[in-house]
Design an enzyme around this catalytic site. Structure first.
Site, PDB file in Angstrom:
ATOM      1  N   THR A 151       0.812  -1.213   0.000  1.00 55.09           N
ATOM      2  CA  THR A 151       0.000   0.000   0.000  1.00 55.09           C
ATOM      3  C   THR A 151       0.844   1.260   0.000  1.00 55.09           C
ATOM      4  O   THR A 151       1.795   1.397   0.779  1.00 55.09           O
ATOM      5  CB  THR A 151      -0.932   0.005   1.223  1.00 55.09           C
ATOM      6  OG1 THR A 151      -1.730  -1.183   1.209  1.00 55.09           O
ATOM      7  CG2 THR A 151      -1.841   1.219   1.202  1.00 55.09           C
ATOM      8  N   LYS A 160      -0.938  -0.786  -4.257  1.00 54.68           N
ATOM      9  CA  LYS A 160      -2.293  -0.302  -4.005  1.00 54.68           C
ATOM     10  C   LYS A 160      -2.201   1.140  -3.528  1.00 54.68           C
ATOM     11  O   LYS A 160      -1.653   1.417  -2.458  1.00 54.68           O
ATOM     12  CB  LYS A 160      -2.997  -1.165  -2.963  1.00 54.68           C
ATOM     13  CG  LYS A 160      -4.426  -0.721  -2.685  1.00 54.68           C
ATOM     14  CD  LYS A 160      -5.133  -1.701  -1.758  1.00 54.68           C
ATOM     15  CE  LYS A 160      -6.565  -1.301  -1.537  1.00 54.68           C
ATOM     16  NZ  LYS A 160      -7.297  -2.288  -0.714  1.00 54.68           N
ATOM     17  N   LYS A 201      -3.757   4.504  -2.159  1.00 58.33           N
ATOM     18  CA  LYS A 201      -4.878   5.097  -1.442  1.00 58.33           C
ATOM     19  C   LYS A 201      -5.060   6.542  -1.901  1.00 58.33           C
ATOM     20  O   LYS A 201      -4.095   7.311  -1.976  1.00 58.33           O
ATOM     21  CB  LYS A 201      -4.611   5.062   0.071  1.00 58.33           C
ATOM     22  CG  LYS A 201      -4.595   3.665   0.667  1.00 58.33           C
ATOM     23  CD  LYS A 201      -5.992   3.081   0.749  1.00 58.33           C
ATOM     24  CE  LYS A 201      -6.016   1.799   1.555  1.00 58.33           C
ATOM     25  NZ  LYS A 201      -7.390   1.257   1.716  1.00 58.33           N
ATOM     26  N   ASP A 229      -7.519   2.677  -4.520  1.00 51.31           N
ATOM     27  CA  ASP A 229      -8.607   2.553  -3.556  1.00 51.31           C
ATOM     28  C   ASP A 229      -8.976   3.939  -3.040  1.00 51.31           C
ATOM     29  O   ASP A 229      -8.178   4.583  -2.355  1.00 51.31           O
ATOM     30  CB  ASP A 229      -8.181   1.646  -2.392  1.00 51.31           C
ATOM     31  CG  ASP A 229      -9.321   1.366  -1.423  1.00 51.31           C
ATOM     32  OD1 ASP A 229     -10.459   1.804  -1.681  1.00 51.31           O
ATOM     33  OD2 ASP A 229      -9.077   0.691  -0.402  1.00 51.31           O
ATOM     34  N   GLU A 242     -10.997   0.629  -6.771  1.00 53.47           N
ATOM     35  CA  GLU A 242     -11.767   0.023  -5.686  1.00 53.47           C
ATOM     36  C   GLU A 242     -12.637   1.064  -4.985  1.00 53.47           C
ATOM     37  O   GLU A 242     -12.155   2.125  -4.592  1.00 53.47           O
ATOM     38  CB  GLU A 242     -10.792  -0.620  -4.700  1.00 53.47           C
ATOM     39  CG  GLU A 242     -11.445  -1.419  -3.598  1.00 53.47           C
ATOM     40  CD  GLU A 242     -10.417  -2.065  -2.684  1.00 53.47           C
ATOM     41  OE1 GLU A 242     -10.827  -2.599  -1.635  1.00 53.47           O
ATOM     42  OE2 GLU A 242      -9.210  -2.024  -2.999  1.00 53.47           O
ATOM     43  N   ASP A 250     -15.871  -2.886  -2.399  1.00 48.81           N
ATOM     44  CA  ASP A 250     -15.321  -3.266  -1.101  1.00 48.81           C
ATOM     45  C   ASP A 250     -16.388  -3.032  -0.034  1.00 48.81           C
ATOM     46  O   ASP A 250     -17.101  -3.945   0.359  1.00 48.81           O
ATOM     47  CB  ASP A 250     -14.053  -2.484  -0.803  1.00 48.81           C
ATOM     48  CG  ASP A 250     -13.425  -2.885   0.533  1.00 48.81           C
ATOM     49  OD1 ASP A 250     -13.924  -3.838   1.166  1.00 48.81           O
ATOM     50  OD2 ASP A 250     -12.445  -2.248   0.970  1.00 48.81           O
ATOM     51  N   LYS A 274     -13.201  -9.865   2.289  1.00 48.84           N
ATOM     52  CA  LYS A 274     -12.445  -9.749   3.532  1.00 48.84           C
ATOM     53  C   LYS A 274     -13.194 -10.535   4.603  1.00 48.84           C
ATOM     54  O   LYS A 274     -14.405 -10.369   4.774  1.00 48.84           O
ATOM     55  CB  LYS A 274     -12.316  -8.284   3.979  1.00 48.84           C
ATOM     56  CG  LYS A 274     -11.507  -7.400   3.048  1.00 48.84           C
ATOM     57  CD  LYS A 274     -11.516  -5.966   3.553  1.00 48.84           C
ATOM     58  CE  LYS A 274     -10.733  -5.041   2.626  1.00 48.84           C
ATOM     59  NZ  LYS A 274     -10.848  -3.615   3.054  1.00 48.84           N
ATOM     60  N   CYS A 317      -7.661  -7.459   3.343  1.00 49.58           N
ATOM     61  CA  CYS A 317      -7.491  -7.609   4.782  1.00 49.58           C
ATOM     62  C   CYS A 317      -7.584  -6.241   5.431  1.00 49.58           C
ATOM     63  O   CYS A 317      -7.544  -5.215   4.772  1.00 49.58           O
ATOM     64  CB  CYS A 317      -6.147  -8.258   5.116  1.00 49.58           C
ATOM     65  SG  CYS A 317      -4.705  -7.216   4.758  1.00 49.58           S
ATOM     66  N   ASP A 354      -4.508  -8.580  -1.580  1.00 48.05           N
ATOM     67  CA  ASP A 354      -4.042  -7.414  -0.829  1.00 48.05           C
ATOM     68  C   ASP A 354      -3.926  -7.842   0.629  1.00 48.05           C
ATOM     69  O   ASP A 354      -4.837  -7.659   1.432  1.00 48.05           O
ATOM     70  CB  ASP A 354      -5.042  -6.260  -1.000  1.00 48.05           C
ATOM     71  CG  ASP A 354      -4.679  -5.049  -0.172  1.00 48.05           C
ATOM     72  OD1 ASP A 354      -3.492  -4.903   0.184  1.00 48.05           O
ATOM     73  OD2 ASP A 354      -5.581  -4.248   0.141  1.00 48.05           O
ATOM     74  N   ASP A 397      -1.195  -7.241   2.854  1.00 44.99           N
ATOM     75  CA  ASP A 397       0.000  -6.650   3.463  1.00 44.99           C
ATOM     76  C   ASP A 397      -0.231  -6.120   4.873  1.00 44.99           C
ATOM     77  O   ASP A 397       0.653  -5.473   5.435  1.00 44.99           O
ATOM     78  CB  ASP A 397       0.569  -5.547   2.568  1.00 44.99           C
ATOM     79  CG  ASP A 397      -0.308  -4.293   2.502  1.00 44.99           C
ATOM     80  OD1 ASP A 397      -1.518  -4.421   2.762  1.00 44.99           O
ATOM     81  OD2 ASP A 397       0.209  -3.211   2.186  1.00 44.99           O
TER      82      ASP A 397
END
Length: 321
Positions: free
Chosen positions: A124, A149, A151, A176, A202, A225, A247, A275, A297, A299
């Site tokens: 991330t 990923k 943010k 995301d 996402e 999500d 998740k 997660c 994903d 991490d």
């Protein structure tokens, strides 16, 4: 007769985790342990305020069914006692862990899943200035991460993404927005991401505003999500989303996660496995799904200053099994 133990843990992060909803400096988790005949099963969850959860509320949910758990309820019965969410996840995973340990096996073996030696996981890039995010992306790629990923919130989208793509031109990027965008200008933003060769977007919109995704042809896959917790959510997602992020803390455990994966694939959705900020215990519980997904994903533990033992073995961008 089983013995139930429920407790909380706080795991400091080595770096602040900054997303559209704010910044976090530690991962707070609830652990459920079930012991029977000298054998112990364990499950972990991360209560999420976005879903109205707290450490206290999750522990109260678990303790409310403590007597039934100690008497020996099954995972199927659990699904009728607790709603989908973090509390049910911790209990469901503890039951899986206990059942398989009592039989001398493990969950992956019992499900007939063959895991690869290595799982590629997203790393991330948290929110910062365009320069900070570009530097982070460059450093992660140089350390071996190939799936990043990113943010984002509702600001400096073009500046941040252009800087990141220039800093890591060969990386696979997924984005995301954590519900921070609105329908106005969404199509143009999606086209910008597609032009930058972003592989997936996402949850751009808040839950309940998904209908804006009906109004344009998606130039890149869009993943649900927060809008997808269980199989019950799938009917309203069709035609709006191309992928769902599974998740265990949303589905309420591995039992529903496996069912959601099967039903989502049958309805034409691609899968992502995600997660929360968590320890290796939570990632290990989700691994039976790892072979089914387009993006993993996982991490969460890599953000911790120290991990629960036995810890999974991560290098930058890879989980080694």
């Amino acid at each position: 007769m089983r013995k139930l133990r429920v407790f909380e843990e706080a795991w400091p992060l080595h770096t602040p985790f900054v997303i559209a909803r704010g910044s976090r400096s530690e991962a707070k988790v609830v652990v459920v342990e079930l012991e029977q005949d000298g054998v112990k099963g364990v499950g972990e969850c991360t209560p999420y305020p976005r879903y109205g959860e707290s450490i206290a509320s999750v522990m109260a949910q678990v303790m409310a069914i403590g007597e039934q758990l100690e008497r020996g309820i099954t995972r199927e019965q659990l699904g009728h006692l607790l709603p989908a969410g973090a509390a049910r996840n911790a209990v469901d995973c503890a039951l899986w862990s206990l059942e398989t340990a009592l039989s001398g096996s493990d969950v992956v073996t019992q499900l007939g899943v063959t895991l690869p030696d290595t799982v590629t996981t997203a790393q991330t890039v948290v929110i910062g200035t365009p320069e900070q995010m570009a530097a982070s992306a460059s450093a992660l790629f140089a350390s071996g991460a190939r799936l990043l990923k990113v943010k984002l919130d509702n600001h400096f989208i073009c500046e941040r993404m252009v800087a990141i793509r220039e800093a890591a031109p060969e990386a696979t990027l997924i984005v995301d927005a954590n519900e921070s965008w609105r329908g106005d200008g969404l199509a143009a933003r999606c086209q910008l991401l597609a032009d930058l060769n972003v592989a997936m977007l996402e949850q751009p919109l808040p839950v309940g505003e998904d209908e804006a995704l009906d109004n344009f042809i998606h130039p890149l896959p869009i993943c649900a999500d927060e809008s997808c917790h269980t199989r019950e959510d799938l009917p309203v997602l069709r035609g709006r989303y191309d992928m769902v992020n599974i998740k265990l803390d949303k589905t309420g455990g591995l039992t529903e996660a496996l069912a959601l994966a099967a039903e989502a694939k049958a309805q034409g959705f691609a899968l992502m496995l995600g997660c929360m900020l968590c320890t290796s215990r939570a990632i290990a519980a989700a691994l039976p799904l790892a072979t089914q997904v387009r993006f993993a994903d996982l991490d969460g533990p890599t953000w911790l200053a120290a991990d629960a033992q036995p810890a999974l073995h991560f290098t930058c961008g890879e989980l080694h099994l």
